[in-house]
Write an enzyme that holds these catalytic residues in place. Structure first.
Site, PDB file in Angstrom:
ATOM      1  N   ASP A  16       0.859  -1.185   0.000  1.00  0.00           N
ATOM      2  CA  ASP A  16       0.000   0.000   0.000  1.00  0.00           C
ATOM      3  C   ASP A  16       0.897   1.239   0.000  1.00  0.00           C
ATOM      4  O   ASP A  16       1.131   1.857   1.035  1.00  0.00           O
ATOM      5  CB  ASP A  16      -0.895  -0.020   1.241  1.00  0.00           C
ATOM      6  CG  ASP A  16      -2.015   1.002   1.175  1.00  0.00           C
ATOM      7  OD1 ASP A  16      -2.250   1.552   0.086  1.00  0.00           O
ATOM      8  OD2 ASP A  16      -2.654   1.243   2.214  1.00  0.00           O
ATOM      9  N   GLU A  89      -6.475   4.635  -9.148  1.00  0.00           N
ATOM     10  CA  GLU A  89      -7.742   5.206  -8.688  1.00  0.00           C
ATOM     11  C   GLU A  89      -8.294   6.251  -9.647  1.00  0.00           C
ATOM     12  O   GLU A  89      -7.566   7.067 -10.218  1.00  0.00           O
ATOM     13  CB  GLU A  89      -7.547   5.830  -7.305  1.00  0.00           C
ATOM     14  CG  GLU A  89      -8.848   6.153  -6.596  1.00  0.00           C
ATOM     15  CD  GLU A  89      -8.778   5.901  -5.107  1.00  0.00           C
ATOM     16  OE1 GLU A  89      -9.729   6.286  -4.410  1.00  0.00           O
ATOM     17  OE2 GLU A  89      -7.787   5.309  -4.635  1.00  0.00           O
ATOM     18  N   LYS A 125      -9.684   1.624  -9.398  1.00  0.00           N
ATOM     19  CA  LYS A 125     -10.168   1.878  -8.038  1.00  0.00           C
ATOM     20  C   LYS A 125     -11.273   2.929  -8.053  1.00  0.00           C
ATOM     21  O   LYS A 125     -11.105   4.023  -8.599  1.00  0.00           O
ATOM     22  CB  LYS A 125      -9.005   2.371  -7.176  1.00  0.00           C
ATOM     23  CG  LYS A 125      -8.607   1.436  -6.063  1.00  0.00           C
ATOM     24  CD  LYS A 125      -7.400   1.976  -5.349  1.00  0.00           C
ATOM     25  CE  LYS A 125      -7.568   1.821  -3.867  1.00  0.00           C
ATOM     26  NZ  LYS A 125      -6.362   2.262  -3.134  1.00  0.00           N
ATOM     27  N   THR A 149     -13.180   0.841  -3.311  1.00  0.00           N
ATOM     28  CA  THR A 149     -12.468   1.327  -2.133  1.00  0.00           C
ATOM     29  C   THR A 149     -13.390   2.171  -1.248  1.00  0.00           C
ATOM     30  O   THR A 149     -14.564   2.335  -1.539  1.00  0.00           O
ATOM     31  CB  THR A 149     -11.218   2.111  -2.575  1.00  0.00           C
ATOM     32  OG1 THR A 149     -10.432   2.445  -1.437  1.00  0.00           O
ATOM     33  CG2 THR A 149     -11.590   3.378  -3.326  1.00  0.00           C
ATOM     34  N   PHE A 171     -11.859  -0.771   4.775  1.00  0.00           N
ATOM     35  CA  PHE A 171     -10.852   0.044   5.465  1.00  0.00           C
ATOM     36  C   PHE A 171     -10.845  -0.220   6.970  1.00  0.00           C
ATOM     37  O   PHE A 171     -11.548   0.449   7.736  1.00  0.00           O
ATOM     38  CB  PHE A 171     -11.118   1.530   5.181  1.00  0.00           C
ATOM     39  CG  PHE A 171     -10.514   2.037   3.903  1.00  0.00           C
ATOM     40  CD1 PHE A 171     -10.275   1.191   2.839  1.00  0.00           C
ATOM     41  CD2 PHE A 171     -10.184   3.369   3.768  1.00  0.00           C
ATOM     42  CE1 PHE A 171      -9.715   1.659   1.661  1.00  0.00           C
ATOM     43  CE2 PHE A 171      -9.613   3.857   2.594  1.00  0.00           C
ATOM     44  CZ  PHE A 171      -9.382   2.995   1.535  1.00  0.00           C
TER      45      PHE A 171
END
Length: 311
Positions: A16, A89, A125, A149, A171
């Site tokens: 990440d 993303e 994403k 996400t 998350f």
């Protein structure tokens, strides 16, 4: 064996980060980025040449087009390091724009394919709003795989699975943050609300045979990570990867198909009205989703300002 090596026996490890050197150090299968990570990376001296070269090569294009190419440039460098997939993303400001998100996803894939990268190595994403999930459903039908996400609740996860999404990123750490602030309590191990949320999603998916992959994300400590051993994937920051690599405490598998199959879970049916009502009824999920979109949108604006300053 280190905890990291033990974890790799049960779970696919994903980096990440937007930091190439960190990826090389920990040999993850996949990598994820987001606007905040890219913004952080381009402000480091070692990434200034990459930023400058992208801006120069696309001098006649709009700022939006240059940003797309900057994201692709990072993705291409990452794909030289990892054997698997990179997540790129879409603009968070498109989170409530289905058509805009679909167009952006198609454009990002076009740029990757133009650079010789097969779409199977890329995950687009998208925020887990109703509009984002609908966009992902359309993209998946085009063979464009998606990573949903900013996911904080089971209703979001169910809607993603019903839409045929490739992967979701619940998350953990941000859920933990909300409950810690709300209650004033510290949470560890299996009592952590973020851990419990991901376990509930994983068990629901495996119980009812959904193919969507679950990738725990946004961790605050290694305890959260170890408690999710057995999850399909876990995306972990370099500092926590290092901590896992530096200890050899035992890691036991906590999530499995067998345990999920035996769990007593009720199937939930969601249309748009039910989804919005359920999400609205979850104060944590509603607040963290909105906060996450605002944060990523603000970082996208900052990234645009940096690019415009170099033109």
């Amino acid at each position: 064996m280190s905890q990291l090596d033990q974890l790799k026996q049960y779970t696919t490890i994903v980096a990440d980060t937007g930091d190439f050197q960190a990826m090389k150090a920990f040999a993850p299968q996949d990598a994820t980025t987001n606007p905040s990570l890219i913004l952080k990376a381009v402000q480091k001296a070692e990434y200034q040449p990459l930023l400058a070269s992208v801006v120069k090569a696309n001098a006649g294009k709009s700022t939006d087009e240059i940003i797309d190419r900057l994201l692709i440039a990072f993705g291409l460098e990452i794909l030289k390091i990892i054997p698997g997939r990179v997540s790129t993303e879409t603009d968070a400001r498109l989170s409530f724009d289905t058509a805009g998100t679909v167009a952006k996803g198609r454009e990002l894939i076009r740029l990757y394919e133009e650079a010789g990268i097969a779409r199977e190595r890329v995950l687009i994403k998208i925020a887990s709003t109703w509009e984002g999930i609908r966009a992902a459903e359309l993209l998946e039908k085009d063979g464009i795989r998606c990573n949903l996400t900013l996911l904080f609740s089971l209703p979001q996860a169910i809607a993603c699975a019903e839409a045929g999404v490739q992967l979701i990123s619940p998350f953990v750490g941000r859920i933990y943050d909300w409950y810690k602030k709300s209650t004033g309590q510290e949470y560890t191990g299996s009592d952590d609300p973020g851990v419990q949320s991901v376990k509930a999603v994983y068990n629901y998916y495996r119980k009812f045979g959904y193919a969507t992959e679950v990738m725990g994300a946004s961790f605050r400590n290694t305890s959260q990570i170890v408690e999710l051993a057995g999850c399909d994937l876990l995306t972990i920051s370099p500092d926590l990867l290092q901590k896992l690599a530096d200890t050899d405490a035992p890691v036991e598998r906590k999530l499995s198909q067998e345990a999920a199959a035996a769990a007593d879970i009720t199937r939930i049916s969601l249309d748009e009205k039910a989804f919005r009502l359920a999400l609205n009824g979850d104060a944590m999920a509603t607040e963290k989703l909105a906060e996450g979109i605002r944060q990523f949108a603000a970082d996208a604006v900052k990234l645009e300002q940096i690019v415009e300053g170099l033109r």
